[in-house]
Design a protein around this motif. Structure first.
Motif, PDB file in Angstrom:
ATOM      1  N   UNK A 181       0.796  -1.232  -0.161  1.00 14.66           N
ATOM      2  CA  UNK A 181       0.111   0.121  -0.023  1.00 14.66           C
ATOM      3  C   UNK A 181       0.879   1.129  -0.036  1.00 14.66           C
ATOM      4  N   UNK A 182       1.143   1.855  -1.285  1.00 15.45           N
ATOM      5  CA  UNK A 182       2.245   2.913  -1.205  1.00 15.45           C
ATOM      6  C   UNK A 182       1.601   4.203  -0.595  1.00 15.45           C
ATOM      7  N   UNK A 183       1.221   4.255   0.703  1.00 16.95           N
ATOM      8  CA  UNK A 183       0.751   5.446   1.239  1.00 16.95           C
ATOM      9  C   UNK A 183       1.331   6.756   1.311  1.00 16.95           C
ATOM     10  N   UNK A 184       2.888   6.582   1.380  1.00 17.16           N
ATOM     11  CA  UNK A 184       3.735   7.781   1.573  1.00 17.16           C
ATOM     12  C   UNK A 184       3.542   8.325  -0.044  1.00 17.16           C
ATOM     13  N   UNK A 185       3.728   7.862  -1.042  1.00 13.38           N
ATOM     14  CA  UNK A 185       3.711   8.332  -2.304  1.00 13.38           C
ATOM     15  C   UNK A 185       2.205   9.107  -2.637  1.00 13.38           C
ATOM     16  N   UNK A 186       1.201   8.292  -2.145  1.00 15.06           N
ATOM     17  CA  UNK A 186       0.104   8.864  -2.514  1.00 15.06           C
ATOM     18  C   UNK A 186      -0.116  10.190  -1.745  1.00 15.06           C
ATOM     19  N   UNK A 187       0.244  10.128  -0.434  1.00 14.58           N
ATOM     20  CA  UNK A 187       0.204  11.291   0.399  1.00 14.58           C
ATOM     21  C   UNK A 187       0.960  12.629  -0.226  1.00 14.58           C
ATOM     22  N   UNK A 188       2.182  12.360  -0.866  1.00 17.82           N
ATOM     23  CA  UNK A 188       2.910  13.426  -1.512  1.00 17.82           C
ATOM     24  C   UNK A 188       2.272  13.774  -2.711  1.00 17.82           C
ATOM     25  N   UNK A 189       1.744  12.819  -3.696  1.00 22.33           N
ATOM     26  CA  UNK A 189       1.064  13.227  -4.672  1.00 22.33           C
ATOM     27  C   UNK A 189      -0.345  14.208  -4.431  1.00 22.33           C
ATOM     28  N   UNK A 190      -0.713  14.137  -3.406  1.00 19.25           N
ATOM     29  CA  UNK A 190      -2.069  14.698  -2.879  1.00 19.25           C
ATOM     30  C   UNK A 190      -1.481  16.256  -2.483  1.00 19.25           C
ATOM     31  N   UNK A 191      -0.426  16.392  -1.813  1.00 18.84           N
ATOM     32  CA  UNK A 191      -0.277  17.891  -0.954  1.00 18.84           C
ATOM     33  C   UNK A 191       1.064  18.493  -1.915  1.00 18.84           C
ATOM     34  N   UNK A 192       1.598  17.872  -3.114  1.00 20.45           N
ATOM     35  CA  UNK A 192       2.623  18.492  -3.563  1.00 20.45           C
ATOM     36  C   UNK A 192       2.193  20.182  -4.146  1.00 20.45           C
ATOM     37  N   UNK A 193       1.175  20.436  -4.532  1.00 23.04           N
ATOM     38  CA  UNK A 193       0.753  21.580  -4.923  1.00 23.04           C
ATOM     39  C   UNK A 193       0.665  22.411  -3.791  1.00 23.04           C
ATOM     40  N   UNK A 194       0.063  21.882  -2.745  1.00 21.44           N
ATOM     41  CA  UNK A 194      -0.085  22.772  -1.537  1.00 21.44           C
ATOM     42  C   UNK A 194       1.102  23.233  -0.847  1.00 21.44           C
ATOM     43  N   UNK A 195       2.216  22.250  -0.905  1.00 23.03           N
ATOM     44  CA  UNK A 195       3.658  22.234  -0.256  1.00 23.03           C
ATOM     45  C   UNK A 195       4.128  23.661  -1.220  1.00 23.03           C
ATOM     46  N   UNK A 196       4.044  23.437  -2.353  1.00 27.17           N
ATOM     47  CA  UNK A 196       4.868  24.484  -3.327  1.00 27.17           C
ATOM     48  C   UNK A 196       3.925  25.973  -2.867  1.00 27.17           C
ATOM     49  N   UNK A 197       2.712  25.822  -2.875  1.00 23.84           N
ATOM     50  CA  UNK A 197       2.134  27.315  -2.305  1.00 23.84           C
ATOM     51  C   UNK A 197       2.491  27.792  -1.173  1.00 23.84           C
ATOM     52  N   UNK A 198       2.695  26.845  -0.022  1.00 19.06           N
ATOM     53  CA  UNK A 198       2.719  27.331   1.335  1.00 19.06           C
ATOM     54  C   UNK A 198       4.295  27.959   1.551  1.00 19.06           C
ATOM     55  N   UNK A 199       5.207  27.050   0.892  1.00 18.04           N
ATOM     56  CA  UNK A 199       6.665  27.588   0.838  1.00 18.04           C
ATOM     57  C   UNK A 199       6.932  28.916   0.243  1.00 18.04           C
ATOM     58  N   UNK A 200       5.950  29.125  -0.846  1.00 17.50           N
ATOM     59  CA  UNK A 200       6.271  30.419  -1.678  1.00 17.50           C
ATOM     60  C   UNK A 200       5.765  31.374  -0.510  1.00 17.50           C
TER      61      UNK A 200
END
Lengths: 107, 165
Positions: B133-152
Motif C-alpha cells: 500500500x504505497x501510502x507515502x507516495x500517495x500522500x505526497x502526490x496529494x499535497x505537492x501543490x499545497x506544499x509549493x504554495x505554502x513554501x512560496x
C-alpha cells in the motif's frame, strides 16, 4: 497513451511471468508485478481534467544479482517514451529475493 | 522512503539573495513549512490505512491491512529531521521513522520490537506476507501543490518582513 502499454512492454521481456496487482501463488522469481495505483500531476483546464496522468509501479522480483532484466525494463520503457524513475532496490534476507521498483506515469 | 524534490527557481534565488545572511533562516522556515504539511499528510494516510489483525498466516495468505498497534507505532515514530545544508549549499530535510513498535512485537531477530521504519517500508513496498500500500507516495502526490504554495508564501512573507526593516 493507454497505460496498458506497460503490460505489453513487460510481457515481451519475460512472457508469462508478468502479473497485474499481485503475483500468482507460488510464482518463482524472476517475475514482474505491475499496477496502476494513483493519479499523477493531472492537467486541469476549463474546469475539467484536460490531461489525466496515471501513476503506478513496476516491481521486479529476482534472485539474480545484476539481473539483466532490470536493464531491459528500463530500455523498453525509454524506447516507448514512458516517464519513469527507479524507486530503489530492496533485499529480503528471508527469501533472498531482490525487489526492484520503478514508478511510471502515463498521460 | 519516498522522495520529493522542490527546486527553487531563479526568481526565488534572486529574492533570497536580497535577504543576505537572512537567506538561510528563510530557506529553513520554508522547508519546515513544506515538511510539516507532508508529515501531516502522511499522518492522515497512516490513520486511513486498512486495519487487519495480527495472526499466523495460512499458506498463500497475505496481510491486506495493518494491525492497530503497528499503526500507532507508525504515528508515534514519524518525524522530521533537522534541516541541514549539504555540500552544494542546498537545504534539505527528511521525513521518516525512528523507534520500535514495542515489546509486543519483539522477536529473537528484533528484541526491541519491530523497527517502525521496517514496518513503513513493508507497507509501502509490500513483502512476502503483505500486500503493498504505497501510502507515502500517495500522500505526497496529494499535497505537492499545497506544499509549493505554502513554501512560496513563507518566503514572500519573510522577505517582506526583512524589506520593512
Amino acid at each position: 497513451m493507454n497505460f496498458l502499454v506497460i503490460r505489453d512492454i513487460l510481457n515481451k521481456i519475460i512472457p508469462g511471468k508478468v502479473h497485474h496487482y499481485e503475483a500468482l501463488e507460488g510464482e518463482k522469481a524472476p517475475y514482474i508485478v505491475w499496477a496502476e495505483d494513483s493519479e499523477g500531476n493531472t492537467l486541469y483546464a476549463d474546469d475539467k481534467r484536460a490531461e489525466v496522468v496515471q501513476q503506478g509501479t513496476i516491481d521486479l522480483y529476482t534472485k539474480k544479482e545484476y539481473d539483466p532484466i532490470k536493464g531491459q525494463i528500463e530500455t523498453a520503457l525509454d524506447e516507448a517514451g514512458i516517464c519513469f524513475w527507479y524507486n530503489g532496490a530492496y533485499f529480503d534476507n528471508d527469501t533472498k529475493i531482490i525487489h526492484h521498483e520503478w514508478i511510471w506515469e502515463v498521460a | 522512503m519516498a522522495r520529493m524534490t522542490i527546486k527553487a527557481g531563479d526568481e526565488y534565488m534572486t529574492k533570497l539573495s536580497y535577504a543576505g545572511t537572512g537567506a538561510s533562516a528563510i530557506s529553513k522556515k520554508a522547508i519546515f513549512e513544506g515538511a510539516r504539511i507532508v508529515a501531516d499528510a502522511i499522518r492522515e494516510a497512516i490513520k486511513n490505512l486498512p486495519e487487519d489483525r495480527f495472526r499466523l498466516l495460512q499458506k498463500g495468505e497475505k496481510f491486506s491491512g495493518v494491525p492497530k498497534e503497528h499503526k500507532q507505532a507508525l504515528l508515534d515514530g514519524l518525524g522530521i529531521m533537522r534541516i541541514s545544508e549539504d555540500k552544494n549549499g542546498d537545504y534539505m530535510t527528511r521525513i521518516g521513522w525512528e523507534g520500535y513498535a514495542g515489546p509486543k512485537t519483539a522477536s529473537k531477530k528484533y528484541p526491541k520490537g519491530l523497527p517502525t521504519a521496517l514496518i513503513a517500508r513493508s507497507i509501502n513496498k509490500g513483502s512476502i506476507v503483505r500486500r503493498k500500500i504505497p501510502f507515502v507516495r500517495k500522500a505526497l502526490n496529494e499535497v505537492k501543490e499545497t506544499v509549493i504554495k505554502a513554501m512560496d508564501e513563507v518566503i514572500n512573507r519573510e522577505l517582506e518582513k526583512l524589506m520593512k526593516r
